[in-house]
Design a protein around this motif. Sequence first.
Motif, PDB file in Angstrom:
ATOM      1  N   ASP A 142      -4.657 -18.519 -11.042  1.00  0.00           N
ATOM      2  CA  ASP A 142      -5.952 -19.167 -10.860  1.00  0.00           C
ATOM      3  C   ASP A 142      -6.771 -18.546  -9.732  1.00  0.00           C
ATOM      4  OD1 ASP A 142      -5.158 -20.804 -12.884  1.00  0.00           O
ATOM      5  OD2 ASP A 142      -4.960 -22.617 -11.665  1.00  0.00           O
ATOM      6  N   GLU A 143      -6.095 -18.092  -8.667  1.00  0.00           N
ATOM      7  CA  GLU A 143      -6.834 -17.644  -7.491  1.00  0.00           C
ATOM      8  C   GLU A 143      -6.430 -16.268  -6.978  1.00  0.00           C
ATOM      9  OE1 GLU A 143      -7.225 -22.213  -5.960  1.00  0.00           O
ATOM     10  OE2 GLU A 143      -5.360 -21.211  -6.472  1.00  0.00           O
ATOM     11  N   VAL A 144      -5.148 -15.941  -7.004  1.00  0.00           N
ATOM     12  CA  VAL A 144      -4.704 -14.681  -6.405  1.00  0.00           C
ATOM     13  C   VAL A 144      -5.111 -13.482  -7.252  1.00  0.00           C
ATOM     14  CG1 VAL A 144      -2.706 -13.325  -5.666  1.00  0.00           C
ATOM     15  CG2 VAL A 144      -2.773 -15.797  -5.222  1.00  0.00           C
ATOM     16  N   LEU A 145      -4.817 -13.513  -8.535  1.00  0.00           N
ATOM     17  CA  LEU A 145      -5.137 -12.358  -9.371  1.00  0.00           C
ATOM     18  C   LEU A 145      -6.633 -12.070  -9.414  1.00  0.00           C
ATOM     19  CD1 LEU A 145      -2.604 -12.710 -12.349  1.00  0.00           C
ATOM     20  CD2 LEU A 145      -2.327 -11.525 -10.154  1.00  0.00           C
ATOM     21  N   PRO A 146      -7.505 -13.083  -9.554  1.00  0.00           N
ATOM     22  CA  PRO A 146      -8.938 -12.780  -9.470  1.00  0.00           C
ATOM     23  C   PRO A 146      -9.322 -12.133  -8.137  1.00  0.00           C
ATOM     24  CG  PRO A 146      -8.621 -14.941 -10.436  1.00  0.00           C
ATOM     25  CD  PRO A 146      -7.269 -14.490  -9.952  1.00  0.00           C
ATOM     26  N   ALA A 147      -8.719 -12.597  -7.043  1.00  0.00           N
ATOM     27  CA  ALA A 147      -9.038 -12.022  -5.739  1.00  0.00           C
ATOM     28  C   ALA A 147      -8.547 -10.583  -5.636  1.00  0.00           C
ATOM     29  CB  ALA A 147      -8.412 -12.870  -4.630  1.00  0.00           C
ATOM     30  N   LEU A 148      -7.407 -10.280  -6.227  1.00  0.00           N
ATOM     31  CA  LEU A 148      -6.912  -8.902  -6.238  1.00  0.00           C
ATOM     32  C   LEU A 148      -7.848  -8.001  -7.041  1.00  0.00           C
ATOM     33  CD1 LEU A 148      -3.051  -9.409  -6.705  1.00  0.00           C
ATOM     34  CD2 LEU A 148      -4.193  -8.431  -4.706  1.00  0.00           C
ATOM     35  N   LEU A 188       0.928 -17.652   6.450  1.00  0.00           N
ATOM     36  CA  LEU A 188       0.000 -16.514   6.495  1.00  0.00           C
ATOM     37  C   LEU A 188      -1.164 -16.856   5.573  1.00  0.00           C
ATOM     38  CD1 LEU A 188      -0.199 -13.608   7.777  1.00  0.00           C
ATOM     39  CD2 LEU A 188       0.470 -12.752   5.523  1.00  0.00           C
ATOM     40  N   PRO A 189      -2.393 -16.703   6.044  1.00  0.00           N
ATOM     41  CA  PRO A 189      -3.544 -17.122   5.241  1.00  0.00           C
ATOM     42  C   PRO A 189      -3.666 -16.353   3.928  1.00  0.00           C
ATOM     43  CG  PRO A 189      -4.176 -16.841   7.545  1.00  0.00           C
ATOM     44  CD  PRO A 189      -2.779 -16.289   7.406  1.00  0.00           C
ATOM     45  N   PHE A 190      -4.298 -17.007   2.984  1.00  0.00           N
ATOM     46  CA  PHE A 190      -4.542 -16.454   1.653  1.00  0.00           C
ATOM     47  C   PHE A 190      -5.157 -15.061   1.717  1.00  0.00           C
ATOM     48  CE2 PHE A 190      -7.741 -15.864  -1.696  1.00  0.00           C
ATOM     49  CZ  PHE A 190      -6.986 -15.994  -2.843  1.00  0.00           C
ATOM     50  N   GLU A 191      -6.211 -14.907   2.489  1.00  0.00           N
ATOM     51  CA  GLU A 191      -6.920 -13.629   2.541  1.00  0.00           C
ATOM     52  C   GLU A 191      -6.012 -12.506   3.013  1.00  0.00           C
ATOM     53  OE1 GLU A 191      -9.897 -12.796   1.535  1.00  0.00           O
ATOM     54  OE2 GLU A 191     -10.492 -14.826   0.916  1.00  0.00           O
ATOM     55  N   ASP A 192      -5.177 -12.786   3.993  1.00  0.00           N
ATOM     56  CA  ASP A 192      -4.265 -11.756   4.503  1.00  0.00           C
ATOM     57  C   ASP A 192      -3.235 -11.366   3.449  1.00  0.00           C
ATOM     58  OD1 ASP A 192      -5.568 -11.760   6.915  1.00  0.00           O
ATOM     59  OD2 ASP A 192      -4.130 -13.063   7.919  1.00  0.00           O
ATOM     60  N   ARG A 193      -2.706 -12.346   2.741  1.00  0.00           N
ATOM     61  CA  ARG A 193      -1.714 -12.053   1.696  1.00  0.00           C
ATOM     62  C   ARG A 193      -2.320 -11.186   0.597  1.00  0.00           C
ATOM     63  NH1 ARG A 193       2.938 -15.096   2.109  1.00  0.00           N
ATOM     64  NH2 ARG A 193       2.832 -16.868   3.538  1.00  0.00           N
ATOM     65  N   VAL A 194      -3.508 -11.572   0.153  1.00  0.00           N
ATOM     66  CA  VAL A 194      -4.165 -10.833  -0.927  1.00  0.00           C
ATOM     67  C   VAL A 194      -4.508  -9.413  -0.478  1.00  0.00           C
ATOM     68  CG1 VAL A 194      -6.238 -10.709  -2.340  1.00  0.00           C
ATOM     69  CG2 VAL A 194      -5.047 -12.891  -2.073  1.00  0.00           C
ATOM     70  N   GLN A 195      -5.076  -9.289   0.702  1.00  0.00           N
ATOM     71  CA  GLN A 195      -5.500  -7.980   1.181  1.00  0.00           C
ATOM     72  C   GLN A 195      -4.308  -7.036   1.361  1.00  0.00           C
ATOM     73  OE1 GLN A 195      -8.491  -6.739   1.298  1.00  0.00           O
ATOM     74  NE2 GLN A 195      -7.603  -4.768   1.917  1.00  0.00           N
ATOM     75  N   THR A 196      -3.178  -7.566   1.783  1.00  0.00           N
ATOM     76  CA  THR A 196      -1.984  -6.727   1.961  1.00  0.00           C
ATOM     77  C   THR A 196      -1.532  -6.147   0.631  1.00  0.00           C
ATOM     78  OG1 THR A 196      -1.306  -8.039   3.874  1.00  0.00           O
ATOM     79  CG2 THR A 196       0.383  -6.674   2.833  1.00  0.00           C
ATOM     80  N   VAL A 197      -1.476  -6.982  -0.401  1.00  0.00           N
ATOM     81  CA  VAL A 197      -1.076  -6.492  -1.729  1.00  0.00           C
ATOM     82  C   VAL A 197      -2.097  -5.484  -2.247  1.00  0.00           C
ATOM     83  CG1 VAL A 197      -0.664  -7.137  -4.130  1.00  0.00           C
ATOM     84  CG2 VAL A 197       0.245  -8.559  -2.289  1.00  0.00           C
ATOM     85  N   ALA A 198      -3.371  -5.799  -2.102  1.00  0.00           N
ATOM     86  CA  ALA A 198      -4.411  -4.887  -2.582  1.00  0.00           C
ATOM     87  C   ALA A 198      -4.323  -3.536  -1.882  1.00  0.00           C
ATOM     88  CB  ALA A 198      -5.792  -5.509  -2.357  1.00  0.00           C
TER      89      ALA A 198
END
Length: 321
Positions: A290-296, A237-247
Amino acid sequence: MPAVESVLGPIDADDLGQTLMHEHVFVLDQEIESNYPGRWNTEERMADARQKLQDVASRGVRTIVDLTVLGLGRNVARVVEVAKEVDVQILAATGLYTYDDVPMFFRFRGPGKLVDGPELLTEFFIKDITEGIGDTGVKAAILKCATDRAGVTEGVDRVLRAVARTHLETGVPISTHTHALTERGLEQQAIFREEGVNLERVVIGHSGDTTDLVYLRKLMDAGSYIGMDRFGLDLMLPFEDRVQTVAALCAEGYAERIVLSHDAACFTHNFDVEVKRELLPRWRFTHLHDEVLPALRERGTTQDQIDQMLIHNPRRVLSPS
């Protein structure tokens, strides 16, 4: 606070700190390595593991939960060696990882089997928790089981119920592997509920492999935590989808029912090192920070919500009942 067992002995639950709830140090195929050696270089792999764990410690992670159990080549003695030299606390697990049937050792032994008798799975799991794993003296802090695309086969049902009964006997929590696209977490919850498990003591793992908020809400509304724990596995599952789901779930007020992780390993026999690096370059312990938390944060997730998912929820899950 009650004590939680780490591979180096009990620690206070308040000292868990930031915790990655679904990781692996070594995923090994010891039969392959014994018969077709060459993929495991002890000195190189141990040094690599120490470096990777120190890297994640430098991001503020205090604890990782190593969910390597029977079926994944668990070698607790190796993990202890690494743990002695890093600034990360490591918790060990017991249980059995299978998508369909139990290993041959158990297949003909047990209640109603060819060799009728007590359930050895439960006996083994309880021993790992109360006495220690093998001759290491390391006590397991969590139980692990799996249901994948094949669903609840006879063998999987047996493992789930053995894990549930061990939980009721010992009080340690349960963390699972699921196939989110076929909603296997709901089947796990149904079996655990039948066995009398408080679903608030269960993490339904790999829930982050789907963007289906209806399914994820059902799991959490029933009381369980969901493991958004495969960050870096972008092929699934792409990065953007994973991040957006949690957000999105945090925006709805569900941060109190989410834990975060990668399901990564310092070394796994399941992928050649170079192939893994090429296909899954972000599948590493530091990807979250490094990448997920900033994106959240960019999507409105607050620091309090991040602390809830990384500190407070793991502490609640892991504290013995």
